[in-house]
Scaffold this active site. Structure first.
Site, PDB file in Angstrom:
ATOM      1  N   TYR A 250     -64.387 -49.863  40.902  1.00 58.16           N
ATOM      2  CA  TYR A 250     -64.998 -51.198  40.189  1.00 58.16           C
ATOM      3  C   TYR A 250     -66.539 -51.301  40.712  1.00 58.16           C
ATOM      4  CZ  TYR A 250     -64.979 -55.969  39.143  1.00 58.16           C
ATOM      5  OH  TYR A 250     -65.325 -57.317  38.581  1.00 58.16           O
TER       6      TYR A 250
ATOM      7  N   LYS B 123     -64.632 -49.303  36.074  1.00 60.60           N
ATOM      8  CA  LYS B 123     -64.998 -50.613  35.337  1.00 60.60           C
ATOM      9  C   LYS B 123     -66.537 -50.711  35.832  1.00 60.60           C
ATOM     10  CE  LYS B 123     -64.025 -55.370  35.307  1.00 60.60           C
ATOM     11  NZ  LYS B 123     -63.314 -56.489  35.824  1.00 60.60           N
TER      12      LYS B 123
END
Length: 293
Positions: free
Chosen positions: A136, A164
Site C-alpha cells: 500500500y 494499491k
C-alpha cells in the site's frame, strides 16, 4: 491471483451509543457492498479507521466480516503498521483466522524509512507471511513514497502479489505496470484515477466511492474491458463529482454520512475525525442526487 476489479475499502460500523464495533451493522454493510458491485473488501484499512481501532477490535471485525462474507467476496485484511515486528506478528495472527485471501500492508509511516528500509520491511513481512501481500503506497499519509524501482524489486518476491497505488503519479504507476510481471496486480487507490490507470494496464480499484456507487464503478470497469471506451469515459466523468465530494472533508466521514442517510447504519467516525456538519451533509447529498439527473 484474482482479487477482483472493484474492491471496497470498507468503513468500520461503530455503534453510535456504545462506541463499539457493531456486529449487526457489519452484517448489513457487508451484504450491501457485495450486492452492489464489490468483488472484494479491504477490512481495517484507512477508510476502516484502522488507527483508532484496537488490536482486539480488529480481530473481532475480521471474524465478523469473514462470517458474514461466507466466501462470497475476496477479503483483504489491513495488517500494516510502522513497526515491522508488530506487522509480522499481526499478519500471522490474521492468517490463523481462515477466510482471509490477502493482507494489505501500508508503507511504514512517521519513521520515514529510505528505499532500502522500505524494501527490507516488505521483504521481512512477505517472507514471514502465509498470506499474499499487497503493498500500500500512500505518500500523502505515510510521508514516504515507495519509488517504482522499489516496487519493481518487491514484485519479484513470490508472496508479494500487487500494489494499491495512491501516489497519484501516473508516470510512476505506468512504469510499475510496464516493469512488473503480468500477474502482478496494480490497483488504483484513488477513485478518480481508476479509468486512467486501467488505460495504462492496471487491474482495478480499491475504492471508497463503491460504498454508494458500486454498481456504476463496476459498470465503468466492465465497459472498458469490453472495449467500450467512450461509455467507460462517460461513466467516469459522471462519477467524478461524487468521487471528489467523498474527500471534501477527511475520509471516511462523508461516506459514513451517505450510508447512514441511505438507511445503512454505520454510526459515526471516531475522534480525532469528526462527522459532517449540516451544511457539508446537504452539499454532499445534493451531489449524489445529481448523479441520477
Amino acid at each position: 491471483m484474482d482479487l477482483g476489479k472493484v474492491i471496497t475499502a470498507m468503513v468500520t460500523p461503530i455503534h453510535p451509543e456504545k462506541d463499539k464495533v457493531c456486529k449487526k451493522r457489519i452484517h448489513h454493510l457487508v451484504n450491501h457492498l457485495i450486492a452492489n458491485g464489490s468483488d472484494g473488501l479491504v477490512v481495517a484499512g484507512t477508510t476502516g479507521e484502522s488507527p483508532t481501532l484496537s488490536h482486539d477490535e480488529k480481530i473481532k471485525l475480521f471474524r465478523q466480516v469473514i462470517e458474514t462474507n461466507a466466501g462470497r467476496a475476496k477479503l483483504i485484511a489491513g495488517t500494516g503498521s510502522n513497526n515491522t515486528a508488530e506487522t509480522i506478528a499481526f499478519t500471522k495472527e490474521v492468517a490463523e483466522l481462515g477466510g482471509i485471501d490477502a493482507v494489505l500492508v501500508v508503507a511504514p509511516y512517521y519513521n520515514k524509512p529510505n528505499q532500502d528500509g522500505l524494501y527490507a520491511h516488505f521483504v521481512a513481512v512477505a517472507e514471514a507471511s502465509d498470506l499474499p501481500v499487497v503493498i500500500y503506497n500512500i505518500p500523502g499519509r505515510s510521508v514516504v513514497n515507495i519509488e517504482p524501482e522499489t516496487i519493481i524489486r518487491l514484485a519479484k518476491l513470490p508472496n508479494i502479489v500487487g500494489v494499491k497505488e495512491s501516489s497519484g503519479n501516473l508516470d510512476n504507476i505506468s512504469k510499475i505496470i510496464a516493469e512488473t510481471p503480468e500477474d502482478f496486480l496494480v490497483y488504483s487507490g484513488d477513485d478518480s484515477l481508476t479509468l486512467p490507470i486501467l488505460a495504462v494496464g492496471g487491474d482495478g480499484v480499491i475504492s471508497v466511492a463503491s460504498h454508494v456507487v458500486g454498481k456504476e464503478m463496476q459498470e465503468m470497469i466492465q465497459a472498458f474491458a469490453r472495449g467500450e471506451v467512450q461509455k467507460a469515459a462517460s461513466i467516469h466523468r459522471s462519477l467524478l463529482p461524487i468521487m471528489n465530494g467523498l474527500f471534501a472533508v477527511p475520509n471516511p466521514a462523508p461516506t459514513k454520512y451517505l450510508l447512514n442517510q441511505q438507511g445503512i447504519s454505520v454510526g459515526p467516525v471516531r475522534l480525532p475525525l469528526v462527522d459532517l456538519n449540516a451544511e457539508q451533509g446537504t452539499k454532499l447529498q445534493a451531489i449524489l442526487e445529481g448523479l441520477s439527473k
